[in-house]
Design an enzyme around this catalytic site. Structure first.
Site, PDB file in Angstrom:
ATOM      1  N   CYS A 114       0.805  -1.220   0.000  1.00 38.08           N
ATOM      2  CA  CYS A 114       0.000   0.000   0.000  1.00 38.08           C
ATOM      3  C   CYS A 114       0.840   1.273   0.000  1.00 38.08           C
ATOM      4  O   CYS A 114       0.321   2.358  -0.274  1.00 38.08           O
ATOM      5  CB  CYS A 114      -0.949  -0.001   1.199  1.00 38.08           C
ATOM      6  N   HIS A 237      -3.280   6.926   2.719  1.00 39.71           N
ATOM      7  CA  HIS A 237      -3.725   5.632   2.203  1.00 39.71           C
ATOM      8  C   HIS A 237      -5.068   5.277   2.829  1.00 39.71           C
ATOM      9  O   HIS A 237      -5.286   5.463   4.025  1.00 39.71           O
ATOM     10  CB  HIS A 237      -2.687   4.560   2.534  1.00 39.71           C
ATOM     11  N   ASN A 267     -10.167  -0.497   0.329  1.00 41.91           N
ATOM     12  CA  ASN A 267      -8.714  -0.437   0.282  1.00 41.91           C
ATOM     13  C   ASN A 267      -8.239  -0.965  -1.066  1.00 41.91           C
ATOM     14  O   ASN A 267      -8.317  -2.161  -1.333  1.00 41.91           O
ATOM     15  CB  ASN A 267      -8.140  -1.271   1.433  1.00 41.91           C
TER      16      ASN A 267
END
Length: 308
Positions: A114, A237, A267
């Site tokens: 990520c 993020h 996500n």
């Protein structure tokens, strides 16, 4: 280092998967998911779409928005953990689809989970400032639905598919100075691994994220010799709304300082920051000083300060 952001782009599949869809297959509910994550929907690839399609479509979006001559692109970096083959890289295949196989173009993928887009942005910035490269295409692209265990209610509801892109070039303008802080440590305890599907200790990841994100923000501010008050927006993020809220509270910052779209996309790993950037740029054309911050499996984490 100085880089100019020419344009941004994104591609998100049209197939929407709601929390109610998960209620049909696992023991969960919309209320449970929203309360614990902030996620209401996510997007999964359509039939015959894959991670290369996502990356290519995001690239085309950035090229069109910036009116960029594709032949001027000589560096392509794709941050991804979901390439369906070991080689060629997603970046190689995007190069081919863009018709750049006969050009002097450097292409490769980065696996930093990520944090991948922030890592890739620093590498691209370094190459632009220290080599013959002129214009870089940076993409975060993830087909997360291909690595989900749909029987694990703690992880399957978290992720979505998508891609975001940014085109940058070297700049001589003082206002285009960029700053980075990227770091990592080895997760030798199996807290967050993909082999071949996602396995995660959610409590430990939450603990790690809420600790490292404020530290990363402070570190990159120190490197830039800036104060939080001088940052217009923080673009984090999109892993879990509660993580962002925790960072907001611990740093005594209002939530409206943070951009959030996790409710719509879930996500999307390395794609989350560039998708969020492009959504913001579509609605806001004025120049802003922003701070990007992410964390991910590895463990990796990173932050960047730049003008958008």
């Amino acid at each position: 280092m100085k880089i100019k952001v020419i344009s941004t782009g994104k591609y998100v599949p049209s197939r929407v998967v709601s929390n109610a869809d998960f209620e049909k297959t696992i023991d969960t509910s919309d209320e449970w998911i929203v309360t614990r994550t902030g996620i209401k929907r996510r997007h999964f690839v359509n039939e015959n779409e894959n991670v290369v399609d996502l990356a290519y479509n995001a690239a085309i979006d950035a090229i069109k928005k910036g009116h960029v001559d594709v032949n001027e692109i000589d560096l392509i970096i794709v941050a991804t953990i979901t390439n369906q083959v070991r080689t060629p890289s997603v970046a190689n295949l995007v190069q081919a689809r863009l018709g750049l196989n006969q050009k002097n173009v450097m292409t490769f993928d980065m696996n930093a989970a990520c944090s991948g887009f922030v890592y890739a942005l620093e590498v691209a910035s370094s190459l632009l400032n220290s080599s013959y490269h002129k214009k870089a295409l940076i993409i975060g692209s993830e087909h997360m639905s291909s690595i989900i265990d749909f029987t694990d209610r703690g992880t399957c509801i978290l992720f979505g598919d998508g891609a975001g892109a940014m085109i940058v070039e070297k700049s001589q303008n003082k206002t285009d100075e960029v700053f980075f802080y990227n770091a990592s440590k080895g997760d030798d305890e199996g807290i967050l691994w993909i082999n071949p599907i996602v396995k995660m200790d959610g409590k430990e990841v939450y603990k790690f994220a809420t600790d490292i994100m404020p530290k990363a923000i402070i570190e990159v501010l120190n490197r830039a010799n800036l104060r939080l008050e001088e940052i217009d927006l923080i673009i984090p993020h999109q892993a879990n709304l509660r993580i962002i809220q925790s960072v907001s509270k611990s740093m005594n910052l209002p939530m409206d300082k943070f951009l959030v779209n996790i409710d719509e996309y879930g996500n999307t790993s390395s794609a989350s920051i560039p998708i969020l950037i492009d959504e913001y740029k579509e609605k806001n054309k004025e120049n802003k000083k922003v701070l990007l911050v992410g964390f991910g499996g590895g463990f990796t984490w990173g932050a960047a300060i730049l003008n958008l």
